[in-house]
Design an enzyme around this catalytic site. Sequence first.
Site, PDB file in Angstrom:
ATOM      1  N   ARG A   8       0.868  -1.178   0.000  1.00  0.00           N
ATOM      2  CA  ARG A   8       0.000   0.000   0.000  1.00  0.00           C
ATOM      3  C   ARG A   8       0.906   1.229   0.000  1.00  0.00           C
ATOM      4  O   ARG A   8       1.419   1.651   1.030  1.00  0.00           O
ATOM      5  CB  ARG A   8      -0.919   0.003   1.224  1.00  0.00           C
ATOM      6  CG  ARG A   8      -1.918   1.151   1.214  1.00  0.00           C
ATOM      7  CD  ARG A   8      -3.011   0.940   2.227  1.00  0.00           C
ATOM      8  NE  ARG A   8      -2.566   1.104   3.604  1.00  0.00           N
ATOM      9  CZ  ARG A   8      -3.298   0.808   4.676  1.00  0.00           C
ATOM     10  NH1 ARG A   8      -4.502   0.300   4.524  1.00  0.00           N
ATOM     11  NH2 ARG A   8      -2.819   0.995   5.883  1.00  0.00           N
TER      12      ARG A   8
ATOM     13  N   SER B 182     -12.636  -3.939   0.740  1.00  0.00           N
ATOM     14  CA  SER B 182     -12.880  -3.472   2.105  1.00  0.00           C
ATOM     15  C   SER B 182     -14.374  -3.274   2.348  1.00  0.00           C
ATOM     16  O   SER B 182     -15.093  -2.802   1.459  1.00  0.00           O
ATOM     17  CB  SER B 182     -12.178  -2.127   2.346  1.00  0.00           C
ATOM     18  OG  SER B 182     -10.780  -2.266   2.320  1.00  0.00           O
TER      19      SER B 182
ATOM     20  N   LYS C 244      -5.270   5.982  10.504  1.00  0.00           N
ATOM     21  CA  LYS C 244      -6.037   6.978   9.765  1.00  0.00           C
ATOM     22  C   LYS C 244      -7.380   7.174  10.449  1.00  0.00           C
ATOM     23  O   LYS C 244      -7.865   6.299  11.164  1.00  0.00           O
ATOM     24  CB  LYS C 244      -6.233   6.549   8.308  1.00  0.00           C
ATOM     25  CG  LYS C 244      -6.886   5.199   8.100  1.00  0.00           C
ATOM     26  CD  LYS C 244      -6.961   4.871   6.610  1.00  0.00           C
ATOM     27  CE  LYS C 244      -7.555   3.497   6.375  1.00  0.00           C
ATOM     28  NZ  LYS C 244      -7.651   3.179   4.939  1.00  0.00           N
TER      29      LYS C 244
END
Length: 208
Positions: free
Chosen positions: A31, A100, A129
């Site tokens: 990522r 997700s 996050k």
Amino acid sequence: MTLPSRIYPVVDRALWVDRLGGAGARLIQLRVKDLPAAELVMEVRAARALAARHGVCLVLNDYWQLALNEGIDFVHLGQEDLDTADVAAIRGAGVRLGVSTHSPGELDRALSVGPDYVALGPVWPTKLKQMPWAPQGLDRLGEWKRLVGPVPLVAIGGITLARAGACIAAGADCVSAVSDFIGARDPEGQVRAWLAATADSAPAPHAG
């Protein structure tokens, strides 16, 4: 439908594929954020080569077109990515797909594209996050597994070594984390510890 491992480190650079793959991780997500296009391609190519060296199934986050261009095994998409991704092209190229989810509506949408796994998170609060969703908890993992049936379920968000086994026991097929691997004092040792912790945890029975 199965995944190659019960542990799923998420990393931000190719070098981690070498380190964690060498320690026994067999499913790793790359990522990468905020790299110029040329550097991104170089990073993905390096990760692909290292994954091949260690027998790792490499998952590329977000960049589905790059995954197709570079022959990456797997792509992971968020709900917002599904708005623009060409799922037919992904499938046509033989690339596997993870999605997700955070709510029942998102789960329905994910299942509609025939994913190779569904991720649920955050299971616990995460500092990586800001999340608009409350922590899902272990009970929700069991609920999700009943709903997804044979589709592999990945737990992510706030998961540590101490919590990994509980996620498997609650119904997750695989557990994922970022900082608990790449932020560990001994990342290679952490991989081995996670493998041991999840191997000793039997999944909860579920319908479907």
